[in-house]
Design a protein around this motif. Structure first.
Motif, short mmCIF file in Angstrom:
data_model
loop_
_atom_site.label_atom_id
_atom_site.label_comp_id
_atom_site.label_asym_id
_atom_site.label_seq_id
_atom_site.Cartn_x
_atom_site.Cartn_y
_atom_site.Cartn_z
N MET A 91 23.68 20.17 62.75
CA MET A 91 22.35 20.64 62.02
C MET A 91 22.08 19.71 60.90
N VAL A 92 20.57 19.39 61.03
CA VAL A 92 20.02 18.55 60.07
C VAL A 92 19.24 19.44 59.16
N ASP A 93 19.42 19.10 57.90
CA ASP A 93 18.66 19.84 56.60
C ASP A 93 17.38 18.84 56.39
N LEU A 94 16.38 19.25 56.62
CA LEU A 94 14.92 18.45 56.49
C LEU A 94 14.59 18.78 54.95
N THR A 95 15.17 19.82 54.15
CA THR A 95 14.60 19.94 52.80
C THR A 95 14.92 19.07 51.80
N PRO A 96 16.01 18.36 51.67
CA PRO A 96 15.98 17.32 50.77
C PRO A 96 14.79 16.14 51.00
N ALA A 97 14.74 15.78 52.18
CA ALA A 97 13.50 14.73 52.28
C ALA A 97 12.01 15.36 52.21
N MET A 98 11.94 16.56 52.50
CA MET A 98 10.58 17.61 51.95
C MET A 98 10.40 17.47 50.61
N ARG A 99 11.35 17.80 50.11
CA ARG A 99 11.53 17.94 48.49
C ARG A 99 10.98 16.68 47.60
N GLU A 100 11.63 15.52 48.08
CA GLU A 100 11.43 14.28 47.60
C GLU A 100 9.92 13.81 47.66
N ASP A 101 9.35 14.20 48.96
CA ASP A 101 7.87 13.86 49.31
C ASP A 101 7.06 14.61 48.67
N ILE A 102 7.42 16.02 48.34
CA ILE A 102 6.33 16.62 47.60
C ILE A 102 6.58 16.31 46.09
N LEU A 103 7.63 15.80 45.33
CA LEU A 103 7.61 15.45 44.13
C LEU A 103 7.13 14.14 43.94
N LEU A 104 6.90 13.31 44.88
CA LEU A 104 6.27 11.98 45.20
C LEU A 104 4.62 12.09 44.84
N ASN A 105 4.38 13.22 45.54
CA ASN A 105 3.06 13.61 45.64
C ASN A 105 2.33 14.48 44.33
N LEU A 106 3.43 14.85 43.77
CA LEU A 106 2.94 15.61 42.41
C LEU A 106 2.26 14.64 41.33
N PRO A 107 0.98 15.03 40.86
CA PRO A 107 0.25 14.17 39.95
C PRO A 107 1.11 14.12 38.66
N ALA A 108 1.27 12.77 38.35
CA ALA A 108 2.11 12.62 37.01
C ALA A 108 1.45 13.33 35.50
N HIS A 109 0.02 13.20 35.42
CA HIS A 109 -0.83 13.50 34.58
C HIS A 109 -1.85 14.20 35.06
N PRO A 110 -1.67 15.70 35.53
CA PRO A 110 -2.67 16.52 36.03
C PRO A 110 -3.64 16.87 35.27
N HIS A 111 -5.10 16.67 35.73
CA HIS A 111 -6.20 17.33 35.00
C HIS A 111 -6.93 18.36 35.89
N CYS A 112 -7.35 19.49 35.13
CA CYS A 112 -7.85 20.63 35.71
C CYS A 112 -9.05 20.25 36.69
N ASP A 113 -9.82 19.29 36.33
CA ASP A 113 -11.18 18.89 36.71
C ASP A 113 -11.15 17.59 37.92
N ARG A 114 -9.86 17.60 38.30
CA ARG A 114 -9.65 16.45 39.13
C ARG A 114 -10.54 16.55 40.52
N ASP A 115 -10.55 17.61 40.66
CA ASP A 115 -11.13 17.98 42.26
C ASP A 115 -12.41 18.37 42.05
N GLY A 116 -12.67 18.32 40.87
CA GLY A 116 -14.43 18.68 40.80
C GLY A 116 -14.73 20.01 40.76
N HIS A 117 -13.95 21.01 40.86
CA HIS A 117 -14.17 22.29 41.20
C HIS A 117 -14.38 23.00 39.70
#
Ligand SMILES: [Zn+2]
Length: 154
Positions: A91-117
């Motif tokens: 059995m292979v657990d994909l969760t650690p790799a998924m978690r890592e990639d999600i954290l890598l794509n988390l903006p470090a300095h999030p701005h509420c207007d970044r998507d222009g909405h």
């Protein structure tokens, strides 16, 4: 997300669905999971290794570094890829790799207007001139008008 190797046919497997947020235990005051993780993956076996390719999306609530308001955001991992040599376990657990990639794509300095909405009140110039105020008010009235018309139409 655990995969039994026996479940993977020779031609590979397409996995699409949702599962619980993998970063829940890493939540902070500034990052909250607001829904399940969505995945769209192709998984296969080749030469003693397991590979997975696809995309991930994790809806979260972040806190804007500028105005400190919370706002919805979706962490996208458009090119999730995993290649792991198969050892003992079946059995292979994909969760650690998924978690890592999600954290890598988390903006470090999030701005509420970044998507222009929406516009960030913290990013606005301090002094608002009277003309700007009047313009804002006129715009708001216009918005109400549009809303009233919508109501009438119903
Ligand atoms: Zn903001």
């Amino acid at each position: 997300m655990k995969i039994h190797l026996k479940q993977i046919p020779a031609a590979g497997l397409h996995l699409e669905g949702e599962e619980s947020c993998p970063i829940r235990e890493l939540e902070t005051e500034d990052v909250h999971c607001s829904g399940p993780l969505r995945y769209n993956l192709d998984v296969g076996l080749s030469e003693g290794a397991l590979w997975a390719n696809g995309s991930l999306a994790q809806p979260v609530e972040l806190r804007c570094v500028s105005c400190l308001e919370k706002f919805p955001y979706e962490i996208q991992v458009p090119a999730f890829a995993l290649h792991t040599e198969l050892g003992g376990p079946e059995m292979v657990d994909l969760t650690p790799a998924m978690r890592e990639d999600i954290l890598l794509n988390l903006p470090a300095h999030p701005h509420c207007d970044r998507d222009g909405h929406q516009s960030c009140p913290g990013a606005r110039p301090q002094a608002v001139t009277d003309d700007e105020k009047r313009e804002e008010e006129a715009k708001r009235e216009h918005d109400w008008e549009a809303l009233d018309k919508l109501k009438l139409r119903r």
